[in-house]
Write a protein that holds these residues in place. Sequence first.
Motif, PDB file in Angstrom:
ATOM      1  N   ILE A  62     -11.622 -11.574   3.633  1.00  0.00           N
ATOM      2  CA  ILE A  62     -10.799 -10.652   4.417  1.00  0.00           C
ATOM      3  C   ILE A  62     -10.321  -9.495   3.545  1.00  0.00           C
ATOM      4  N   ALA A  63      -9.906  -9.818   2.335  1.00  0.00           N
ATOM      5  CA  ALA A  63      -9.464  -8.757   1.428  1.00  0.00           C
ATOM      6  C   ALA A  63     -10.587  -7.771   1.159  1.00  0.00           C
ATOM      7  N   ALA A  64     -11.809  -8.264   1.042  1.00  0.00           N
ATOM      8  CA  ALA A  64     -12.952  -7.387   0.786  1.00  0.00           C
ATOM      9  C   ALA A  64     -13.235  -6.482   1.979  1.00  0.00           C
ATOM     10  N   VAL A  65     -13.074  -7.006   3.199  1.00  0.00           N
ATOM     11  CA  VAL A  65     -13.279  -6.184   4.398  1.00  0.00           C
ATOM     12  C   VAL A  65     -12.274  -5.034   4.424  1.00  0.00           C
ATOM     13  N   ILE A  66     -11.009  -5.359   4.173  1.00  0.00           N
ATOM     14  CA  ILE A  66      -9.981  -4.311   4.189  1.00  0.00           C
ATOM     15  C   ILE A  66     -10.227  -3.316   3.064  1.00  0.00           C
ATOM     16  N   GLN A  67     -10.659  -3.830   1.906  1.00  0.00           N
ATOM     17  CA  GLN A  67     -10.903  -2.956   0.764  1.00  0.00           C
ATOM     18  C   GLN A  67     -12.118  -2.069   0.995  1.00  0.00           C
ATOM     19  N   SER A  68     -12.979  -2.453   1.935  1.00  0.00           N
ATOM     20  CA  SER A  68     -14.177  -1.655   2.216  1.00  0.00           C
ATOM     21  C   SER A  68     -13.878  -0.451   3.107  1.00  0.00           C
ATOM     22  N   ILE A  69     -12.642  -0.344   3.616  1.00  0.00           N
ATOM     23  CA  ILE A  69     -12.289   0.826   4.422  1.00  0.00           C
ATOM     24  C   ILE A  69     -12.441   2.063   3.542  1.00  0.00           C
ATOM     25  N   PRO A  70     -13.314   2.998   3.903  1.00  0.00           N
ATOM     26  CA  PRO A  70     -13.549   4.160   3.040  1.00  0.00           C
ATOM     27  C   PRO A  70     -12.340   5.093   2.992  1.00  0.00           C
ATOM     28  N   THR A  71     -12.186   5.787   1.887  1.00  0.00           N
ATOM     29  CA  THR A  71     -11.012   6.646   1.720  1.00  0.00           C
ATOM     30  C   THR A  71     -10.908   7.773   2.746  1.00  0.00           C
TER      31      THR A  71
END
Length: 427
Positions: free
Chosen positions: A335-344
């Motif tokens: 889940i953390a990786a999915v959220i972290q994948s949100i592009p800037t």
Amino acid sequence: MMTQSDSYRNPEAILDIQDRPRPEQWLILSIQHLFTMFGSTVLVPLLVGLNPSIALFASGVGTLIYILCTKAKIPAYLGSSFAFIATMQALMKADGYPAVGQGAIAAGLVYLIVAVLIYHFGANWIDRLLPPIVVGPIIIVIGLSLATTAANDAMLNHTHYDLKYFAVAIFTLVITIIFNMWLKGFASMIPVLLGIVAGYLMALACGIVDLSAVAKAPWFALPAFDVVGINYDFKWYPTAIITMAPIAFVTMTEHLGHVMVLNKLTKRNFFHNPGLHRTLLGDGLSSVIAGFVGGPPTTSYGENIGVLAMTKVHSVFVLGGAALFAIVFSFVGKIAAVIQSIPTPVIGGISFLLFGMIASNGLRILVDNHTDFEKKRNLVIASVILVIGIGGAYLQIGSFQLTSIALATVLGMVLNLVLPDQAASEN
């Protein structure tokens, strides 16, 4: 600023501070705040070389500590502080995390010492130092000083202009505005979350989302906590303490600014109830805990204040829920990786609106208090604060740096104290 009793209710809020949303609403509203702070909270440790999961864990625990210290009266989220980045990078190269950890603890202890002093000697000086003519421009500066960050996020590729990235950011901004203006019912409370989801889908369609980390991430991963005195032999790092502790005074000015914004949003005076000593206590303890477990110092987040301004949902239960999710997600790698994948660019598009709303609340303070700009002192104070704060001027003395916001705040307070109420030419 007026002082309200605990029974006071803000008529403009959809959910006021002590209102508890229904469970299904609570879940979604808290996730909205989690998504809003996630990018910045994990960016700081990535830039410094720390573990992002530990920073996420520390932000959640720190926020709960803050809520506890402030008697659950202030809706605020604490995330990784950007003010310490340069110093932490230098310390990591020289001595590694043990030095950074001691520096973070020292910075938190400075907050605790100031909190004790305010508790014993009072905080009535705040109204004298920070009248509307100082508070309004400072809040404008807090919002607009983040404009460059939002723009850089929107373009993502800082080496050259890329229309694809900017298009995603503008799409995210426009769709969030549409959601905010025209959605009804519960959906009107989550325009930021809906905007992030829509922007993420647009980014996927444009091929700028990297999902490789999501595929590799485990479902459960225990963060590698760097606990002081356990993970390494204890050794004093006086350089870290000396260089990081003074920066606490800089972040305190930002802390004051964020409390001012929250005062305006919630129609309360948190400097008096629960008291500035309690807000500083919560912020300080959060940094101390972060330093002990291996995270960077923490501070209140303007991004989450922007969400409060946009949605008019001020419930402290929602912020507490976001903190709990942050703790849980620090252990769930997927889940953390999915959220972290949100592009800037998606975050940048949202930030255009959130940071602007912070600045707009500074304008509201000036308007609501009928600030008279026919008076030269008011023009001078506002001008100096705005240009220095937004222009990025700073004061550097050795390794100690007074940021533009802190410098503008200090100069604004000094000018307010020394300038006469009426200039000779106005007599």
